[in-house]
Design a protein around this motif. Structure first.
Motif, PDB file in Angstrom:
ATOM      1  N   GLY A   1       0.624  -1.357  -0.036  1.00 50.16           N
ATOM      2  CA  GLY A   1       0.049  -0.430  -0.445  1.00 50.16           C
ATOM      3  C   GLY A   1       0.985   1.110   0.238  1.00 50.16           C
ATOM      4  N   ARG A   2       0.428   2.110   0.671  1.00 53.77           N
ATOM      5  CA  ARG A   2       0.457   3.331   0.407  1.00 53.77           C
ATOM      6  C   ARG A   2       1.765   3.412   1.232  1.00 53.77           C
ATOM      7  N   GLY A   3       2.204   2.374   2.422  1.00 56.32           N
ATOM      8  CA  GLY A   3       3.333   2.700   3.588  1.00 56.32           C
ATOM      9  C   GLY A   3       4.801   2.322   2.148  1.00 56.32           C
TER      10      GLY A   3
ATOM     11  N   SER B   1      -2.565  -5.263  -4.550  1.00 55.03           N
ATOM     12  CA  SER B   1      -2.132  -3.905  -4.012  1.00 55.03           C
ATOM     13  C   SER B   1      -3.161  -3.077  -3.653  1.00 55.03           C
ATOM     14  N   SER B   2      -3.329  -2.362  -2.944  1.00 58.77           N
ATOM     15  CA  SER B   2      -4.236  -1.432  -2.006  1.00 58.77           C
ATOM     16  C   SER B   2      -4.763  -0.133  -3.568  1.00 58.77           C
ATOM     17  N   ARG B   3      -5.490   0.594  -3.187  1.00 61.75           N
ATOM     18  CA  ARG B   3      -5.945   1.141  -4.464  1.00 61.75           C
ATOM     19  C   ARG B   3      -4.957   2.970  -4.265  1.00 61.75           C
ATOM     20  N   ALA B   4      -4.377   2.702  -2.823  1.00 57.27           N
ATOM     21  CA  ALA B   4      -3.896   4.250  -3.133  1.00 57.27           C
ATOM     22  C   ALA B   4      -2.459   3.775  -3.469  1.00 57.27           C
TER      23      ALA B   4
ATOM     24  N   GLN C   1      -3.146  -4.507 -10.102  1.00 57.62           N
ATOM     25  CA  GLN C   1      -2.861  -5.823  -9.031  1.00 57.62           C
ATOM     26  C   GLN C   1      -4.115  -5.218  -8.497  1.00 57.62           C
ATOM     27  N   GLN C   2      -5.089  -4.593  -8.187  1.00 51.15           N
ATOM     28  CA  GLN C   2      -5.959  -4.322  -6.788  1.00 51.15           C
ATOM     29  C   GLN C   2      -6.857  -4.735  -6.199  1.00 51.15           C
ATOM     30  N   VAL C   3      -6.783  -4.518  -4.853  1.00 47.80           N
ATOM     31  CA  VAL C   3      -7.673  -6.093  -4.196  1.00 47.80           C
ATOM     32  C   VAL C   3      -8.478  -5.275  -3.799  1.00 47.80           C
ATOM     33  N   GLY C   4      -9.543  -5.105  -3.482  1.00 55.99           N
ATOM     34  CA  GLY C   4     -10.355  -4.336  -2.699  1.00 55.99           C
ATOM     35  C   GLY C   4     -12.034  -4.184  -3.602  1.00 55.99           C
ATOM     36  N   GLN C   5     -12.559  -3.214  -2.878  1.00 54.89           N
ATOM     37  CA  GLN C   5     -14.607  -3.519  -3.128  1.00 54.89           C
ATOM     38  C   GLN C   5     -14.646  -3.287  -5.030  1.00 54.89           C
ATOM     39  N   THR C   6     -12.930  -2.004  -5.296  1.00 53.95           N
ATOM     40  CA  THR C   6     -13.196  -1.269  -7.024  1.00 53.95           C
ATOM     41  C   THR C   6     -12.457  -2.375  -7.684  1.00 53.95           C
ATOM     42  N   GLY C   7     -11.823  -3.310  -6.872  1.00 55.44           N
ATOM     43  CA  GLY C   7     -10.918  -4.071  -7.682  1.00 55.44           C
ATOM     44  C   GLY C   7     -10.404  -5.222  -7.743  1.00 55.44           C
TER      45      GLY C   7
ATOM     46  N   ILE D   1      -0.713  -1.221   4.130  1.00 53.74           N
ATOM     47  CA  ILE D   1      -1.851  -1.450   3.965  1.00 53.74           C
ATOM     48  C   ILE D   1      -2.250  -1.112   6.003  1.00 53.74           C
ATOM     49  N   SER D   2      -3.337  -0.225   6.157  1.00 47.66           N
ATOM     50  CA  SER D   2      -3.935   0.852   6.659  1.00 47.66           C
ATOM     51  C   SER D   2      -5.187  -0.389   7.028  1.00 47.66           C
ATOM     52  N   GLY D   3      -5.824  -0.739   5.810  1.00 49.56           N
ATOM     53  CA  GLY D   3      -7.340  -2.376   6.214  1.00 49.56           C
ATOM     54  C   GLY D   3      -8.310  -1.407   6.204  1.00 49.56           C
TER      55      GLY D   3
ATOM     56  N   VAL E   1     -11.954   0.046   4.870  1.00 48.20           N
ATOM     57  CA  VAL E   1     -12.826  -1.279   4.290  1.00 48.20           C
ATOM     58  C   VAL E   1     -13.304  -1.640   3.077  1.00 48.20           C
ATOM     59  N   GLN E   2     -12.825  -0.510   2.903  1.00 46.27           N
ATOM     60  CA  GLN E   2     -13.006  -0.758   1.177  1.00 46.27           C
ATOM     61  C   GLN E   2     -11.979  -2.206   0.189  1.00 46.27           C
ATOM     62  N   HIS E   3     -10.617  -2.001   1.124  1.00 49.46           N
ATOM     63  CA  HIS E   3      -9.493  -2.746   1.324  1.00 49.46           C
ATOM     64  C   HIS E   3     -10.052  -4.289   1.770  1.00 49.46           C
ATOM     65  N   LEU E   4     -10.516  -4.404   3.403  1.00 57.02           N
ATOM     66  CA  LEU E   4     -10.666  -5.257   2.986  1.00 57.02           C
ATOM     67  C   LEU E   4     -12.142  -5.749   2.828  1.00 57.02           C
TER      68      LEU E   4
ATOM     69  N   ILE F   1       1.554  -6.131   8.384  1.00 59.61           N
ATOM     70  CA  ILE F   1       3.537  -5.125   8.892  1.00 59.61           C
ATOM     71  C   ILE F   1       3.026  -3.973   8.211  1.00 59.61           C
ATOM     72  N   ASN F   2       3.145  -3.553   9.479  1.00 62.34           N
ATOM     73  CA  ASN F   2       2.426  -1.820   9.585  1.00 62.34           C
ATOM     74  C   ASN F   2       3.081  -1.319  10.837  1.00 62.34           C
ATOM     75  N   LYS F   3       3.805  -0.030  10.204  1.00 63.92           N
ATOM     76  CA  LYS F   3       4.392   0.527  11.623  1.00 63.92           C
ATOM     77  C   LYS F   3       3.297   0.556  12.783  1.00 63.92           C
TER      78      LYS F   3
ATOM     79  N   GLY G   1       5.890  -3.561  12.472  1.00 66.08           N
ATOM     80  CA  GLY G   1       7.849  -2.518  11.927  1.00 66.08           C
ATOM     81  C   GLY G   1       7.628  -2.097  10.749  1.00 66.08           C
ATOM     82  N   ASP G   2       9.022  -1.265  10.600  1.00 63.53           N
ATOM     83  CA  ASP G   2       9.128  -0.616   9.122  1.00 63.53           C
ATOM     84  C   ASP G   2       9.252  -2.058   8.521  1.00 63.53           C
ATOM     85  N   LEU G   3       7.878  -1.736   7.463  1.00 72.01           N
ATOM     86  CA  LEU G   3       8.177  -2.468   6.273  1.00 72.01           C
ATOM     87  C   LEU G   3      10.246  -3.082   5.593  1.00 72.01           C
ATOM     88  N   PHE G   4      10.496  -1.558   5.365  1.00 76.40           N
ATOM     89  CA  PHE G   4      11.421  -1.776   4.667  1.00 76.40           C
ATOM     90  C   PHE G   4      12.863  -2.442   5.397  1.00 76.40           C
TER      91      PHE G   4
HETATM   92  C1  LIG Z   1     -15.613   4.110  -3.491  1.00 76.79           C
HETATM   93  C2  LIG Z   1     -13.923   3.785  -3.004  1.00 76.79           C
HETATM   94  C3  LIG Z   1     -13.860   2.411  -3.420  1.00 76.79           C
HETATM   95  C4  LIG Z   1     -12.036   2.322  -2.907  1.00 76.79           C
HETATM   96  N1  LIG Z   1     -11.174   0.757  -3.171  1.00 76.79           N
HETATM   97  C5  LIG Z   1     -10.793   0.663  -2.591  1.00 76.79           C
HETATM   98  C6  LIG Z   1     -10.598  -0.204  -3.196  1.00 76.79           C
HETATM   99  O1  LIG Z   1     -10.816  -1.717  -3.836  1.00 76.79           O
HETATM  100  N2  LIG Z   1      -9.068  -1.320  -2.845  1.00 76.79           N
HETATM  101  C7  LIG Z   1      -8.309  -0.212  -2.123  1.00 76.79           C
HETATM  102  O2  LIG Z   1      -7.559  -1.162  -1.223  1.00 76.79           O
HETATM  103  N3  LIG Z   1      -9.428   0.815  -1.623  1.00 76.79           N
HETATM  104  C8  LIG Z   1      -9.798   1.321  -2.059  1.00 76.79           C
HETATM  105  N4  LIG Z   1     -10.784   2.716  -1.894  1.00 76.79           N
HETATM  106  C9  LIG Z   1      -9.838   3.685  -0.880  1.00 76.79           C
HETATM  107  C10 LIG Z   1      -9.255   3.322   0.410  1.00 76.79           C
HETATM  108  O3  LIG Z   1     -10.803   3.719   1.247  1.00 76.79           O
HETATM  109  C11 LIG Z   1      -7.841   3.246   0.666  1.00 76.79           C
HETATM  110  O4  LIG Z   1      -8.298   5.289   0.797  1.00 76.79           O
HETATM  111  C12 LIG Z   1      -7.236   2.698   0.369  1.00 76.79           C
HETATM  112  O5  LIG Z   1      -7.213   1.610   0.596  1.00 76.79           O
HETATM  113  C13 LIG Z   1      -5.974   3.522   1.136  1.00 76.79           C
HETATM  114  O6  LIG Z   1      -4.768   2.906   1.155  1.00 76.79           O
HETATM  115  P1  LIG Z   1      -3.283   2.383   1.391  1.00 76.79           P
HETATM  116  O7  LIG Z   1      -3.715   1.144   2.681  1.00 76.79           O
HETATM  117  O8  LIG Z   1      -2.415   1.906   1.303  1.00 76.79           O
HETATM  118  O9  LIG Z   1      -2.872   3.355   1.843  1.00 76.79           O
HETATM  119  P2  LIG Z   1      -3.715   4.540   3.847  1.00 76.79           P
HETATM  120  O10 LIG Z   1      -4.283   4.335   4.536  1.00 76.79           O
HETATM  121  O11 LIG Z   1      -2.512   5.636   3.608  1.00 76.79           O
HETATM  122  O12 LIG Z   1      -2.185   3.649   4.385  1.00 76.79           O
HETATM  123  C14 LIG Z   1      -0.730   3.543   4.555  1.00 76.79           C
HETATM  124  C15 LIG Z   1      -0.519   2.632   5.464  1.00 76.79           C
HETATM  125  O13 LIG Z   1       1.233   2.352   5.650  1.00 76.79           O
HETATM  126  C16 LIG Z   1       1.705   2.329   6.934  1.00 76.79           C
HETATM  127  N5  LIG Z   1       3.424   2.622   6.433  1.00 76.79           N
HETATM  128  C17 LIG Z   1       3.191   3.281   6.200  1.00 76.79           C
HETATM  129  N6  LIG Z   1       4.925   3.764   5.646  1.00 76.79           N
HETATM  130  C18 LIG Z   1       5.011   2.317   6.858  1.00 76.79           C
HETATM  131  C19 LIG Z   1       6.200   1.871   6.689  1.00 76.79           C
HETATM  132  N7  LIG Z   1       7.711   2.423   6.668  1.00 76.79           N
HETATM  133  N8  LIG Z   1       6.055   0.328   7.108  1.00 76.79           N
HETATM  134  C20 LIG Z   1       5.072  -0.729   7.793  1.00 76.79           C
HETATM  135  N9  LIG Z   1       3.828   0.814   7.825  1.00 76.79           N
HETATM  136  C21 LIG Z   1       3.792   1.575   6.781  1.00 76.79           C
HETATM  137  C22 LIG Z   1       0.647   3.497   7.462  1.00 76.79           C
HETATM  138  O14 LIG Z   1       0.841   3.217   8.834  1.00 76.79           O
HETATM  139  C23 LIG Z   1      -0.318   2.995   6.492  1.00 76.79           C
HETATM  140  O15 LIG Z   1      -1.533   2.720   7.990  1.00 76.79           O
HETATM  141  C24 LIG Z   1     -11.996   3.046  -2.243  1.00 76.79           C
HETATM  142  C25 LIG Z   1     -12.535   4.302  -1.884  1.00 76.79           C
HETATM  143  C26 LIG Z   1     -13.713   4.602  -1.528  1.00 76.79           C
HETATM  144  C27 LIG Z   1     -14.138   5.805  -1.373  1.00 76.79           C
END
Ligand SMILES: Cc1cc2nc3c(=O)[nH]c(=O)nc-3n(C[C@H](O)[C@H](O)[C@H](O)COP(=O)(O)OP(=O)(O)OC[C@H]3O[C@@H](n4cnc5c(N)ncnc54)[C@H](O)[C@@H]3O)c2cc1C
Length: 336
Positions: free
Chosen positions: A222-224, A247-250, A261-267, A280-282, A284-287, A299-301, A317-320
């Motif tokens: 994910g964005r992490g 991957s997450s959508r982010a 590769q997107q996993v989730g409601q719209t993936g 990946i923060s988790g 609901v749309q990803h879950l 794995i999340n810090k 912990g730090d994923l890196f």
């Molecule tokens: C209608 C709609 C549909 C959507 N469909 C989807 C979908 O299909 N799939 C999906 O995934 N999302 C979907 N989303 C988006 C969803 O709401 C979240 O925005 C998205 O899942 C967030 O992605 P993320 O967890 O990668 O990013 P973030 O929420 O930004 O989380 C990043 C995480 O990484 C952690 N992190 C950062 N740096 C490190 C490090 N060095 N080591 C360890 N951890 C670290 C942080 O603590 C954080 O928890 C949808 C949203 C909407 C409104």
């Protein structure tokens, strides 16, 4: 239409380059549960060329019977060819239910067939049950961006058709010793009735490696991860595990990885044996796309990340640091 005449649950068995796709096998298992509840059979419908191995696996994964249509013209999927076959088979055998995987081709075939047969179709279902009162299938699917779960019945027409998301249901452990009746049907579609011509298959960049829908292990980022280049550490972990990368959508929105590769409601919805969520923060749309995985490792810090609420194993912990160490340990274990 006398709906009493319609019996049995059919599963459309999709193949790609002669190989059976997981979704058909998943649907056989769920189809069998539905069929049994109404004292009916689950029947795999196989269309293609040289389908011997496919028929064998359809039987080992639980089909009570197989209907097989082979022809050179069915080597690759075509809307016209496959609709023609399904339409003729339905008219002859009158199934009560047709389950089709909600893949790109399944989503193309389902509506075409439903229109031709003038019956109801529920798209992209994530839940399949039997409505107690009518004994009809209760098709459940997310609507309005997942904010509402709609349960839909097809009361007055047959067959009841639905496309079902891959990864929602589990396939059974195959039983190679099982046998079942195979009905061969000769149905041909003249070349001029197949209006689409397949010129070539072009692999999409980034689609190499194990496919999400077929993977037993998925390593997801994910964005992490911070930037596109950092997906390489995930790929290394995926390689040692024989896993697919998700991957997450982010991460997709940031352009770090292909939308495929997107996993989730719209993936994609996935249900692997192991899902490793990295950074990946988790949300609901990803879950919505991965919570039915057998084992979830996160794995999340951030110790308060919601992904930990559903994780079986949590690494704060730090994923890196964590991912390369994990990859290294697994490599050593495999070499020992
Ligand atoms: C209608 C709609 C549909 C959507 N469909 C989807 C979908 O299909 N799939 C999906 O995934 N999302 C979907 N989303 C988006 C969803 O709401 C979240 O925005 C998205 O899942 C967030 O992605 P993320 O967890 O990668 O990013 P973030 O929420 O930004 O989380 C990043 C995480 O990484 C952690 N992190 C950062 N740096 C490190 C490090 N060095 N080591 C360890 N951890 C670290 C942080 O603590 C954080 O928890 C949808 C949203 C909407 C409104």
């Amino acid at each position: 239409m006398n709906i009493e005449e319609y019996k049995n649950v059919w599963v459309f068995i999709e193949t790609e380059h002669g190989k059976v796709k997981n979704v058909g096998l998943e649907l056989l298992n769920q189809g069998k549960i539905l069929a049994k509840a109404n004292n009916e059979k689950v029947i795999g419908v196989v269309i293609g060329r040289d389908m011997n191995d496919v028929v064998k696996s359809v039987i080992s994964y639980g089909a009570d019977e197989v209907i097989l249509v082979e022809g050179e013209e069915y080597k690759d999927y075509s809307t016209d060819g496959y609709t023609n076959v399904m339409n003729k088979l339905v008219k002859k055998y009158k199934p009560s239910v047709i389950l089709i995987g909600a893949t790109i081709n399944g989503r193309d075939l389902g509506p075409r067939l439903a229109c031709r047969l003038q019956t109801g179709l529920t798209a992209d279902c994530t839940g399949l049950d039997i409505d107690e009162a009518s004994r009809a299938i209760a098709w459940t699917r997310p609507a309005f961006g997942g904010n509402l779960m709609a349960t839909i019945l097809c009361s007055d027409t047959r067959p009841q058709i639905g496309t079902v998301r891959p990864g929602v249901f589990k396939k059974i452990h195959p039983d190679e010793s099982k046998s079942a009746n195979v009905i061969k049907e000769e149905i041909h579609t003249p070349a001029d009735e197949i209006r689409t011509k397949l010129i070539d298959f072009i692999k999409i960049a980034g689609e190499e490696g194990v496919k999400l829908e077929e993977a037993e292990i998925i390593v997801s980022g994910g964005r992490g991860l911070g930037k596109a280049e950092n997906f390489s550490i995930l790929k290394e972990l995926a390689d040692v595990l024989g896993a697919a990368v998700g991957s997450s959508r982010a991460a997709v929105d940031a352009g770090w990885i292909s939308p495929l590769q997107q996993v989730g409601q719209t993936g994609k919805t996935v249900g692997p044996k192991i899902y490793i969520a990295c950074g990946i923060s988790g949300a609901v749309q990803h879950l919505a796309g991965m919570s039915s995985s057998d084992i979830i490792i996160a794995i999340n810090k951030d110790p308060d990340a919601p992904i930990f609420n559903i994780a079986d194993y949590a690494i704060v912990g730090d994923l890196f640091e964590v991912i390369p160490a994990l990859t290294q340990q697994i490599r050593e274990y495999q070499n020992s």
